[in-house]
Design a protein around this motif. Structure first.
Motif, PDB file in Angstrom:
ATOM      1  N   UNK A 160       0.838  -1.202   0.000  1.00 31.29           N
ATOM      2  CA  UNK A 160       0.000   0.000   0.000  1.00 31.29           C
ATOM      3  C   UNK A 160       0.871   1.250   0.000  1.00 31.29           C
ATOM      4  N   UNK A 161       1.909   1.263   0.819  1.00 30.26           N
ATOM      5  CA  UNK A 161       2.788   2.429   0.875  1.00 30.26           C
ATOM      6  C   UNK A 161       3.498   2.645  -0.460  1.00 30.26           C
ATOM      7  N   UNK A 162       3.943   1.579  -1.090  1.00 29.14           N
ATOM      8  CA  UNK A 162       4.603   1.713  -2.384  1.00 29.14           C
ATOM      9  C   UNK A 162       3.643   2.271  -3.433  1.00 29.14           C
ATOM     10  N   UNK A 163       2.405   1.820  -3.412  1.00 28.58           N
ATOM     11  CA  UNK A 163       1.424   2.329  -4.372  1.00 28.58           C
ATOM     12  C   UNK A 163       1.110   3.800  -4.102  1.00 28.58           C
ATOM     13  N   UNK A 164       1.063   4.184  -2.843  1.00 26.61           N
ATOM     14  CA  UNK A 164       0.820   5.593  -2.508  1.00 26.61           C
ATOM     15  C   UNK A 164       1.931   6.482  -3.034  1.00 26.61           C
ATOM     16  N   UNK A 165       3.182   6.003  -2.926  1.00 31.21           N
ATOM     17  CA  UNK A 165       4.311   6.782  -3.422  1.00 31.21           C
ATOM     18  C   UNK A 165       4.285   6.873  -4.945  1.00 31.21           C
ATOM     19  N   UNK A 166       3.903   5.789  -5.583  1.00 34.99           N
ATOM     20  CA  UNK A 166       3.890   5.767  -7.046  1.00 34.99           C
ATOM     21  C   UNK A 166       2.733   6.567  -7.625  1.00 34.99           C
ATOM     22  N   UNK A 167       1.617   6.636  -6.899  1.00 36.77           N
ATOM     23  CA  UNK A 167       0.418   7.321  -7.405  1.00 36.77           C
ATOM     24  C   UNK A 167      -0.174   8.204  -6.301  1.00 36.77           C
ATOM     25  N   UNK A 168       0.487   9.313  -6.001  1.00 37.81           N
ATOM     26  CA  UNK A 168       0.011  10.169  -4.908  1.00 37.81           C
ATOM     27  C   UNK A 168      -1.346  10.800  -5.180  1.00 37.81           C
ATOM     28  N   UNK A 169      -1.805  10.776  -6.422  1.00 40.16           N
ATOM     29  CA  UNK A 169      -3.104  11.368  -6.720  1.00 40.16           C
ATOM     30  C   UNK A 169      -4.261  10.493  -6.254  1.00 40.16           C
ATOM     31  N   UNK A 170      -3.995   9.239  -5.970  1.00 39.56           N
ATOM     32  CA  UNK A 170      -5.044   8.309  -5.540  1.00 39.56           C
ATOM     33  C   UNK A 170      -5.023   8.149  -4.025  1.00 39.56           C
ATOM     34  N   UNK A 171      -6.191   8.078  -3.436  1.00 39.98           N
ATOM     35  CA  UNK A 171      -6.305   7.783  -2.009  1.00 39.98           C
ATOM     36  C   UNK A 171      -6.424   6.269  -1.849  1.00 39.98           C
ATOM     37  N   UNK A 172      -5.501   5.685  -1.095  1.00 46.66           N
ATOM     38  CA  UNK A 172      -5.489   4.235  -0.897  1.00 46.66           C
ATOM     39  C   UNK A 172      -5.716   3.945   0.575  1.00 46.66           C
ATOM     40  N   UNK A 173      -6.801   3.258   0.864  1.00 46.17           N
ATOM     41  CA  UNK A 173      -7.198   2.978   2.236  1.00 46.17           C
ATOM     42  C   UNK A 173      -7.159   1.474   2.482  1.00 46.17           C
ATOM     43  N   UNK A 174      -6.658   1.084   3.653  1.00 47.89           N
ATOM     44  CA  UNK A 174      -6.488  -0.329   3.980  1.00 47.89           C
ATOM     45  C   UNK A 174      -7.399  -0.725   5.130  1.00 47.89           C
ATOM     46  N   UNK A 175      -8.203  -1.734   4.907  1.00 50.44           N
ATOM     47  CA  UNK A 175      -9.110  -2.254   5.939  1.00 50.44           C
ATOM     48  C   UNK A 175      -8.399  -3.315   6.772  1.00 50.44           C
ATOM     49  N   UNK A 176      -8.881  -3.548   7.994  1.00 54.02           N
ATOM     50  CA  UNK A 176      -8.335  -4.655   8.780  1.00 54.02           C
ATOM     51  C   UNK A 176      -8.769  -6.008   8.210  1.00 54.02           C
ATOM     52  N   UNK A 177      -8.045  -7.047   8.582  1.00 52.42           N
ATOM     53  CA  UNK A 177      -8.406  -8.404   8.189  1.00 52.42           C
ATOM     54  C   UNK A 177      -9.718  -8.806   8.880  1.00 52.42           C
ATOM     55  N   UNK A 178     -10.220  -9.982   8.574  1.00 53.24           N
ATOM     56  CA  UNK A 178     -11.523 -10.391   9.110  1.00 53.24           C
ATOM     57  C   UNK A 178     -11.490 -10.576  10.614  1.00 53.24           C
ATOM     58  N   UNK A 179     -10.458 -11.210  11.145  1.00 50.31           N
ATOM     59  CA  UNK A 179     -10.181 -11.321  12.574  1.00 50.31           C
ATOM     60  C   UNK A 179     -11.138 -12.261  13.301  1.00 50.31           C
ATOM     61  N   UNK A 180     -10.838 -12.473  14.582  1.00 48.64           N
ATOM     62  CA  UNK A 180     -11.718 -13.235  15.471  1.00 48.64           C
ATOM     63  C   UNK A 180     -12.874 -12.330  15.873  1.00 48.64           C
ATOM     64  N   UNK A 181     -14.083 -12.705  15.513  1.00 47.65           N
ATOM     65  CA  UNK A 181     -15.228 -11.828  15.737  1.00 47.65           C
ATOM     66  C   UNK A 181     -16.510 -12.659  15.816  1.00 47.65           C
ATOM     67  N   UNK A 182     -17.579 -12.019  16.243  1.00 41.09           N
ATOM     68  CA  UNK A 182     -18.851 -12.719  16.418  1.00 41.09           C
ATOM     69  C   UNK A 182     -19.403 -13.308  15.121  1.00 41.09           C
ATOM     70  N   UNK A 183     -19.309 -12.631  13.966  1.00 34.94           N
ATOM     71  CA  UNK A 183     -19.806 -13.266  12.740  1.00 34.94           C
ATOM     72  C   UNK A 183     -19.091 -14.574  12.404  1.00 34.94           C
ATOM     73  N   UNK A 184     -17.778 -14.618  12.597  1.00 37.21           N
ATOM     74  CA  UNK A 184     -17.045 -15.863  12.353  1.00 37.21           C
ATOM     75  C   UNK A 184     -17.440 -16.909  13.388  1.00 37.21           C
ATOM     76  N   UNK A 185     -17.641 -16.485  14.631  1.00 40.69           N
ATOM     77  CA  UNK A 185     -18.110 -17.408  15.660  1.00 40.69           C
ATOM     78  C   UNK A 185     -19.465 -18.001  15.279  1.00 40.69           C
ATOM     79  N   UNK A 186     -20.335 -17.189  14.716  1.00 37.78           N
ATOM     80  CA  UNK A 186     -21.654 -17.686  14.301  1.00 37.78           C
ATOM     81  C   UNK A 186     -21.515 -18.782  13.253  1.00 37.78           C
ATOM     82  N   UNK A 187     -20.555 -18.637  12.341  1.00 39.26           N
ATOM     83  CA  UNK A 187     -20.317 -19.672  11.329  1.00 39.26           C
ATOM     84  C   UNK A 187     -19.865 -20.957  11.997  1.00 39.26           C
ATOM     85  N   UNK A 188     -18.904 -20.844  12.918  1.00 38.72           N
ATOM     86  CA  UNK A 188     -18.383 -22.032  13.594  1.00 38.72           C
ATOM     87  C   UNK A 188     -19.479 -22.737  14.389  1.00 38.72           C
TER      88      UNK A 188
END
Length: 297
Positions: free
Chosen positions: A95-123
């Protein structure tokens, strides 16, 4: 059951970029591509692209650069359960490399899925289904094994331990244990041996994997071997769960949070060996410090 579509304030020239791990097993990569296709059909309002960290095209760096070149804003959403080296080091560096290469674009990074209630519901749903398939669906005599990839990162393994504990606290099973397919311990065979010694009559193995791959295939071979080793014990093994409703909703929530500017908490990098190695050597994370140990799914 119909689920409402979550509103996402994205623009026509925004790109949502799914980041999958990638597998040596082509069927695993095909499933992730199928997930992307299903998500596009589910959310035609989003421009959704896909890339892989390794083993399959398009690669993470090239896809990020391409998206940044053609978009006003890029929303990077990892389709990954646990935060180990890929999430903590490789994706942020790309992400940082892409930001440097294309400063005109806003690049936002989301967190991974993680341990959470929706995943618990699946299990929990998978566990209920496995119990119904057994001849004697008695939780007091049935051991449960939550089986994950395993990592040299203690935070990723800790997320797995948290999910196992949550599963036990919200059910009636006295034995809910944690096992790993590699890197760390205990392994599935040892955990089953302990449970059998404690008198369980049935064992349910819950793979903690989004998509198929070499490790998921190995798990089902291991369960077949255990059936022969312990003929007096009934075994049930569930499948991976990448196409469950909750996974789509989690990804949509990540996109909605990014688009709305909702801040995410910092990654749990305390004790991260990858970051310490990178710091000591004066450079970023590289495959040399992770892939020698980690077996991809």
């Amino acid at each position: 059951m119909n689920h409402p579509i979550m509103p996402v304030a994205t623009a026509a020239n925004d790109t949502t970029l799914i980041v999958g791990h990638g597998s040596r097993e082509a069927s695993g990569n095909d499933e992730i591509r199928d997930f992307a296709a299903q998500w596009r059909a589910r959310r035609p309002d989003l421009r959704i692209e896909l890339c892989f960290i390794e083993f399959a095209p398009p690669g993470l760096n090239a896809a990020l650069l391409d998206a940044a070149r053609t978009s006003r804003r890029v929303l990077v959403v990892p389709l990954i359960l646990n935060a180990a080296g890929h999430v903590k080091m490789e994706i942020p560096e790309a992400v940082e490399q892409a930001r440097l290469a294309h400063p005109q674009a806003e690049i936002l990074l989301a967190p991974h899925l993680s341990a959470c209630d929706p995943v618990l519901a699946i299990l929990k749903r998978r566990l209920r289904g496995a119990m119904h398939a057994l001849d004697m669906p008695d939780p007091t005599t049935t051991g449960v094994v939550l089986l994950g990839r395993g990592s040299s990162d203690r935070g990723a393994n800790g997320d797995m331990a948290k999910m196992a504990r949550w599963l036990q606290e919200e059910g009636d099973h006295e034995l809910v244990d944690l096992a790993f397919t590699g890197i760390t311990w205990p392994r599935l065979e040892k955990v089953v041996q302990r449970q059998v010694l404690l008198g369980v009559r049935q064992v349910v193995v819950l793979p903690y994997y989004l998509y198929t791959g070499t490790l998921v295939q190995r798990i089902h071979r291991q369960v077949e071997h255990l059936r022969g080793q312990y003929p007096q014990v009934r075994f049930a093994a569930t499948s991976h769960f990448g196409f469950e409703q909750e996974i789509f909703e989690l990804m949509e929530q990540r996109v909605a949070d990014l688009a709305a500017g909702v801040p995410d908490s910092r990654l749990p990098c305390d004790g991260c060996s990858y970051r310490e190695i990178a710091h000591d050597h004066g450079h970023g994370h590289s495959h040399a410090y992770t892939h020698a140990e980690v077996q991809p799914a």
